[in-house]
Design an enzyme around this catalytic site. Structure first.
Site, short mmCIF file in Angstrom:
data_model
loop_
_atom_site.label_atom_id
_atom_site.label_comp_id
_atom_site.label_asym_id
_atom_site.label_seq_id
_atom_site.Cartn_x
_atom_site.Cartn_y
_atom_site.Cartn_z
N HIS A 82 0.85 -1.19 0.00
CA HIS A 82 0.00 0.00 0.00
C HIS A 82 0.88 1.24 0.00
O HIS A 82 2.05 1.21 0.37
CB HIS A 82 -0.94 0.01 1.21
CG HIS A 82 -0.26 0.34 2.51
ND1 HIS A 82 -0.17 1.63 2.99
CD2 HIS A 82 0.37 -0.45 3.42
CE1 HIS A 82 0.47 1.62 4.15
NE2 HIS A 82 0.82 0.38 4.43
N CYS A 83 0.31 2.36 -0.46
CA CYS A 83 0.98 3.65 -0.37
C CYS A 83 0.10 4.56 0.48
O CYS A 83 -0.66 4.08 1.31
CB CYS A 83 1.23 4.24 -1.77
SG CYS A 83 -0.26 4.57 -2.70
N THR A 84 0.17 5.86 0.27
CA THR A 84 -0.57 6.79 1.12
C THR A 84 -2.07 6.64 0.97
O THR A 84 -2.82 6.79 1.94
CB THR A 84 -0.17 8.24 0.77
OG1 THR A 84 1.24 8.34 0.75
CG2 THR A 84 -0.72 9.21 1.81
N THR A 85 -2.52 6.32 -0.23
CA THR A 85 -3.97 6.30 -0.48
C THR A 85 -4.49 5.01 -1.10
O THR A 85 -5.69 4.82 -1.18
CB THR A 85 -4.35 7.45 -1.43
OG1 THR A 85 -3.63 7.30 -2.66
CG2 THR A 85 -4.03 8.80 -0.81
N ARG A 86 -3.59 4.13 -1.56
CA ARG A 86 -4.03 2.98 -2.36
C ARG A 86 -3.56 1.64 -1.82
O ARG A 86 -2.45 1.53 -1.31
CB ARG A 86 -3.51 3.12 -3.80
CG ARG A 86 -4.15 4.19 -4.61
CD ARG A 86 -3.40 4.42 -5.91
NE ARG A 86 -2.21 5.25 -5.71
CZ ARG A 86 -1.24 5.39 -6.58
NH1 ARG A 86 -1.28 4.73 -7.72
NH2 ARG A 86 -0.20 6.16 -6.33
#
Length: 466
Positions: A32-36
């Site tokens: 995952h990243c900041t939003t996804r």
């Protein structure tokens, strides 16, 4: 809502999501990243995209570079990620994790994805340091505390720590991505930033020491704040380590492999990779500076208008390397690219607000305000993938706003003293460089937002009923 309720909600959401992804057995890997949330799937045809899009809290889905990605927004993505991990997610039986699904990618896309995977994990540290640097600058400007006070000295330590050990952080993350030992990658980063090596930022008024190797004088210059030397060094370190693991008996690998890796890559990094990398870095930053200065407003228009398209491809994380090199270059020392990217991000948020006022789709209205506000804080994926690209015309409106905002900040020479922050939070790394710099940045934001909002309203056509 308390923490327990949030955990329960994330757990329930994960239970709903997994069957729509084809079940746990269809998931090869998850990050995952900041939003996804990013899923590496065995068979993407098993995914019920319509069902996922209808889940409450989903801002959009898309597939890129062999990954199926679900946009949730900042904050909630971490909770859902942990909730899915708690379901005892395991690789598909009979398939080795070292054998991911074969996805055809051209070398450039593969390179961009690799850089993205390296830099995304260290972005929180950079953002925190950037905000702290901005806070220090504002304290000095408004004289809230004496410059030599204990508070200021502590804040300076906190803000500079991530940048001092940046090659170590990059070395750790790069080694994980390249398949090497992350700790050895961090050690290589430590070698390149050792206190015995002169910080390149001080080359203007300090002369480095020299050592003689095979009759050649080698300057003892460090690589603090740089990117290319550590990436190349850790890449070759990882390749050497993997080769040695095939040759060295398992009874000796714990002692012999780290020794051989550190001593060989250490010499190669300081004697060969480092000097060559500095040359490459100087060429790269000089090229961008030439485009920035000679292109003028055209460069701002082009960069501001196209940046959102770069985000769509996922290549925007590769620009962090360029921004780091700009700051590390003693002849430049500022980031003139980030204000342009910020104009594009703010424009995406403004286009999302225009959608809120024009759409009759209740689901879009529900996500428009929070996702637009997220874009104003520098996180554009929810509004861009959730609405603007899907409706297309708002995406064009945002590109127009970003282009005009980019023209203004280039024309007025707006710069930043860090990277990782855009939108409203970027004020923290713009303000320390002067009141005029701050005012022009704020005016640029206004131009970008107003232009994108109006352009989206003009381009709007009657939407189809879902």
């Amino acid at each position: 809502m308390n923490i327990q309720d949030e955990r329960k909600e994330a757990k329930d959401f994960a239970q709903e999501l997994l069957p729509l992804l084809g079940g746990k057995e269809n998931i090869m890997n998850m990050t995952h990243c900041t939003t996804r949330l990013r899923f590496e799937l065995l068979d993407e045809s098993k995914v019920n995209k319509v069902g996922i899009d209808k889940l409450n809290g989903i801002h959009g889905t898309f597939s890129r570079m062999g990954l199926f990605q679900i946009i949730l927004g900042p904050g909630i993505v971490n909770k859902v990620y942990r909730a899915i991990l708690e379901t005892k997610l395991t690789p598909v039986s009979g398939i080795s994790p070292a054998e991911p699904p074969k996805v055809r990618m051209n070398p450039f896309i593969r390179f961009a994805r690799t850089l993205s995977n390296i830099f995304v994990p260290i972005i929180p540290a950079i953002v925190a340091s950037g905000l702290l640097m901005g806070l220090i600058g504002m304290i000095k400007v408004f004289q809230w505390a004496p410059p030599e006070s204990s508070l200021m000295r502590m804040l300076d330590i906190f803000s500079s720590a991530a940048f001092i050990i940046l090659p170590i952080l990059i070395g750790f993350s790069a080694a994980k991505e390249f398949g090497g030992n992350p700790i050895l990658g961090a050690v290589i980063g430590g070698i390149l930033t050792h206190p015995s090596l002169l910080n390149p930022a001080k080359l203007g008024y300090k002369v480095p020491e020299y050592i003689e190797i095979l009759g050649v004088d080698i300057p003892l210059i460090g690589y603090q704040g740089t990117v290319i030397p550590i990436l190349l060094s850790v890449f070759f370190m990882s390749k050497l380590e993997m080769r040695l693991r095939k040759m060295v008996p398992s009874s000796l690998d714990l002692f012999l492999i780290p020794f051989l890796v550190i001593i060989s890559i250490g010499f190669i990094s300081l004697l060969i990779i480092g000097p060559i990398s500095l040359f490459i870095g100087d060429m790269m930053t000089n090229m961008f500076e030439l485009i920035y200065k000679s292109g003028g407003v055209f460069a701002g228009f082009l960069f501001g208008g196209l940046y959102s398209l770069i985000v769509v491809t996922g290549l925007h994380h590769t620009l962090h390397a360029v921004e780091m090199e700009l700051l590390a270059n003693p002849k430049i020392g500022v980031n003139f690219l980030l204000p342009i990217w910020s104009m594009a991000n703010m424009a995406q948020g403004a286009a999302g607000l225009a959608v809120f006022f024009k759409t009759k789709n209740e689901r879009l209205k529900k996500i428009a305000i929070p996702s637009s506000f997220s874009a104003f804080l520098g996180i554009i994926e929810p509004v861009m993938f959730g609405m603007n690209i899907r409706l297309f015309r708002p995406f064009i409106g945002a590109a127009i706003g970003g282009a005009f905002g980019g023209v203004y900040v280039v024309l007025t020479h707006v710069v930043a003293n860090s990277y990782g922050l855009t939108g409203i939070p970027m004020i923290a790394i713009v303000a320390p460089l002067g009141f005029s710099n701050l005012m022009h940045y704020l005016i640029g934001l206004g131009i970008s937002v107003i232009t994108a909002f109006i352009a989206t309203l003009i381009l709007w056509v009657k939407e189809e009923t879902e």
